[in-house]
Design an enzyme around this catalytic site. Sequence first.
Site, PDB file in Angstrom:
ATOM      1  N   ARG A  73       2.108  -2.427   8.424  1.00  0.00           N
ATOM      2  CA  ARG A  73       1.201  -2.002   7.355  1.00  0.00           C
ATOM      3  C   ARG A  73      -0.220  -2.367   7.749  1.00  0.00           C
ATOM      4  O   ARG A  73      -0.433  -3.285   8.518  1.00  0.00           O
ATOM      5  CB  ARG A  73       1.425  -2.777   6.067  1.00  0.00           C
ATOM      6  CG  ARG A  73       2.707  -2.803   5.413  1.00  0.00           C
ATOM      7  CD  ARG A  73       2.716  -3.821   4.267  1.00  0.00           C
ATOM      8  NE  ARG A  73       2.019  -3.342   3.081  1.00  0.00           N
ATOM      9  CZ  ARG A  73       2.576  -2.556   2.171  1.00  0.00           C
ATOM     10  NH1 ARG A  73       3.802  -2.143   2.303  1.00  0.00           N
ATOM     11  NH2 ARG A  73       1.896  -2.185   1.107  1.00  0.00           N
ATOM     12  N   GLU A 133       5.222   6.851  -4.055  1.00  0.00           N
ATOM     13  CA  GLU A 133       5.753   6.795  -5.403  1.00  0.00           C
ATOM     14  C   GLU A 133       4.557   6.993  -6.333  1.00  0.00           C
ATOM     15  O   GLU A 133       3.552   6.292  -6.185  1.00  0.00           O
ATOM     16  CB  GLU A 133       6.403   5.427  -5.650  1.00  0.00           C
ATOM     17  CG  GLU A 133       7.138   5.415  -6.960  1.00  0.00           C
ATOM     18  CD  GLU A 133       7.713   4.061  -7.344  1.00  0.00           C
ATOM     19  OE1 GLU A 133       7.834   3.183  -6.481  1.00  0.00           O
ATOM     20  OE2 GLU A 133       8.021   3.916  -8.539  1.00  0.00           O
ATOM     21  N   LYS A 187      -0.284  -2.112  -4.566  1.00  0.00           N
ATOM     22  CA  LYS A 187      -0.492  -1.340  -5.789  1.00  0.00           C
ATOM     23  C   LYS A 187      -0.408  -2.219  -7.025  1.00  0.00           C
ATOM     24  O   LYS A 187      -1.181  -2.046  -7.963  1.00  0.00           O
ATOM     25  CB  LYS A 187       0.574  -0.248  -5.884  1.00  0.00           C
ATOM     26  CG  LYS A 187       0.131   1.059  -5.283  1.00  0.00           C
ATOM     27  CD  LYS A 187       1.091   2.136  -5.725  1.00  0.00           C
ATOM     28  CE  LYS A 187       1.613   2.878  -4.536  1.00  0.00           C
ATOM     29  NZ  LYS A 187       2.755   3.723  -4.841  1.00  0.00           N
TER      30      LYS A 187
HETATM   31  P1  ATP Z   1       4.075  -1.056  -3.288  1.00  0.00           P
HETATM   32  O1  ATP Z   1       2.806  -1.788  -2.901  1.00  0.00           O
HETATM   33  O2  ATP Z   1       4.255  -0.865  -4.737  1.00  0.00           O
HETATM   34  O3  ATP Z   1       5.302  -1.399  -2.483  1.00  0.00           O
HETATM   35  P2  ATP Z   1       3.519   1.054  -1.556  1.00  0.00           P
HETATM   36  O4  ATP Z   1       2.100   0.722  -1.280  1.00  0.00           O
HETATM   37  O5  ATP Z   1       4.554   0.813  -0.557  1.00  0.00           O
HETATM   38  O6  ATP Z   1       3.881   0.411  -2.910  1.00  0.00           O
HETATM   39  P3  ATP Z   1       4.371   3.803  -1.719  1.00  0.00           P
HETATM   40  O7  ATP Z   1       3.962   4.814  -2.704  1.00  0.00           O
HETATM   41  O8  ATP Z   1       5.795   3.468  -1.594  1.00  0.00           O
HETATM   42  O9  ATP Z   1       3.547   2.520  -2.083  1.00  0.00           O
HETATM   43  O10 ATP Z   1       3.757   4.152  -0.310  1.00  0.00           O
HETATM   44  C1  ATP Z   1       3.865   5.401   0.285  1.00  0.00           C
HETATM   45  C2  ATP Z   1       3.878   5.234   1.780  1.00  0.00           C
HETATM   46  O11 ATP Z   1       2.716   4.578   2.240  1.00  0.00           O
HETATM   47  C3  ATP Z   1       5.066   4.423   2.239  1.00  0.00           C
HETATM   48  O12 ATP Z   1       5.667   5.091   3.325  1.00  0.00           O
HETATM   49  C4  ATP Z   1       4.477   3.121   2.648  1.00  0.00           C
HETATM   50  O13 ATP Z   1       5.206   2.550   3.701  1.00  0.00           O
HETATM   51  C5  ATP Z   1       3.061   3.505   3.095  1.00  0.00           C
HETATM   52  N1  ATP Z   1       2.141   2.390   2.917  1.00  0.00           N
HETATM   53  C6  ATP Z   1       1.928   1.689   1.788  1.00  0.00           C
HETATM   54  N2  ATP Z   1       1.048   0.693   2.001  1.00  0.00           N
HETATM   55  C7  ATP Z   1       0.675   0.768   3.301  1.00  0.00           C
HETATM   56  C8  ATP Z   1      -0.205   0.014   4.143  1.00  0.00           C
HETATM   57  N3  ATP Z   1      -0.898  -1.027   3.674  1.00  0.00           N
HETATM   58  N4  ATP Z   1      -0.326   0.389   5.436  1.00  0.00           N
HETATM   59  C9  ATP Z   1       0.351   1.448   5.906  1.00  0.00           C
HETATM   60  N5  ATP Z   1       1.198   2.185   5.179  1.00  0.00           N
HETATM   61  C10 ATP Z   1       1.372   1.865   3.891  1.00  0.00           C
END
Ligand code: ATP
Length: 581
Positions: free
Chosen positions: A274, A49, A284
Amino acid sequence: MKTPKKEEKQATNIITTDSAPPNFIRNIIEEDLKTNKYEGRIVTRFPPEPNGYLHIGHAKSICVNFGFAAEYKGKCHLRFDDTNPAKEDVEYVESIMEDVRWLGFDWGEHLHYASDYFEQLFEYAVQLIRNGKAYVDSLSADEIREYRGTLTEPGRESPYRSRSVEENLDLFERMKAGEFEDGAHVLRAKIDMASPNMLMRDPTLYRIRKVSHHRTGGKWCIYPMYDFTHCLSDSIERITNSLCTLEFENNRPLYDWVLDELDVYHPRQTEFARLNLTYTVLSKRKLIELVTGGYVNGWNDPRMPTISGLRRRGYTPEAIRNFCERIGVAKRDSTVDMALLEYCLREDLNKRAPRVMAVLRPLRVVIENYPEDQTEMLEAVNNPEDPGMGKRKVPFSRILYIEQEDFMEAPPKKFFRLAPGREVRLRYAYFIRCTDVVKDEKTGELVELRCTYDPETRGGDAPDGRKVKATLHWVSETHALEAEVRLYDHLFDKPNPADEKECPDFKSCLNPKSLETLTSCRVEPSLKGAEPGKRYQFERSGYFCADPDSSDDKLVFNRTVTLRDTWAKIQKKAQNQKKKR
Ligand code: ATP
Ligand code: MG
């Protein structure tokens, strides 16, 4: 003086670098290929996003998605899930593309935006209404929340749930036409208000938002919700494997419901853990707070766990990809030690970074028996790990600088470097002996050292076989360039700042010593004009990277990482513990 070593904290999870990393998704993909589930196609996507910059957690997801696509000769799409115009921005879109490219991945022609599907998503919503599977609800946001129930109590049905298809179609069209204010109505799926899964209690599919979108401008005033958009975007793009993080496990039944009700192409969703990393936060929302609150100097502050921060700090894409490979992909949440990331970086920089001499905290040294107007160009090796990187010349003269910490007037037993009367080697140069110490008459502060050199020891050992116990780096005063050097430490001083028990407010655990700026460093002249982003090993001090703040007048370097391998220590400790058990 050597600073005392910081106590190394154990990570909650130990990953050993000698065993193959886990990767259960590979088995799933292999199985799909065997059974020809998707006619042999492998299509993944990375779906950020655009509401912030990418961080090292995203790098894991990027490596997983692009990595599998490459491994199985498939495709990986980059898709912006841009359904929340109020929080999104083109700045983020651009930074995300730059970061994915920098990490070494290419989406080819598959750059997509969920907003490109707004028309089609609207049609899908209309279809659900026609099938009696969605309705316009006119409860307020607070009422909807109240009606939803709790984990232990079922929800109640909205009084608007039984609206006729015609009425729903009419209201939904008028929502789209802008007849109503924000919050007046929403479109909801008609699923089950008593479902034990709260997400299935008639989730909202569309809301009125009279804000302009960074791509569709003022065209829409209703926007689809993330959950509705996400699964359908995957379907529209005919993704085979929707790989996402564990928190989406609960959303899967909703995705299944939407795709089944609409009877459209259905990808397989697989959730993985994650990445969590010690001494930092990977959310974020929290990172935005650090940036907007001025706790750091922007998204690319070298202390940030963002890709842009790591890049400015001097990380290489290779080191990050290697790290992601090593941590593997598992189903269970874990926290990885920051020391492993640094280990991967050191391993890479050791091979590629040229060695240079730089003095961070200069102490003046006058070689009294060296001719005043003489300069010698001494040969130095650029990288002992790679003879192909060649040699260079470094100027030596009568007045030099060494590191303040390499001298002690009253050395303790284990201090082997320079002291009054003692002899040490200057790297690539000569043996020198300290003969006198000059101090400021008023303050008593050390001003400079007086030394003599032995001309017989040029670039090697003493002909009489006498030994020294230390080799110091140095620069020549008249030839050296001035530089500012920024030393970084962990952004947080607690290993798990995201843990509310450890840090009730994560910002209270920020490390006040995370940045130390040294303004009067001296570096060897070969660093003149060092391009921002260029990485070096400053001998004995660590790896450093020229910063974009560098100018012709003043060089600026970031310390990327020290030379101390804390990961090896942690592993050794873990192995010893294993043996004991
Ligand atoms: P928020 O923290 O606002 O939920 P997000 O970090 O999930 O946001 P996105 O832009 O939705 O942000 O993430 C894009 C992709 O990266 C998604 O598929 C999410 O699952 C993956 N992602 C985000 N954070 C991690 C992490 N710490 N480890 C692995 N994958 C991640
Ligand atoms: Mg998310």
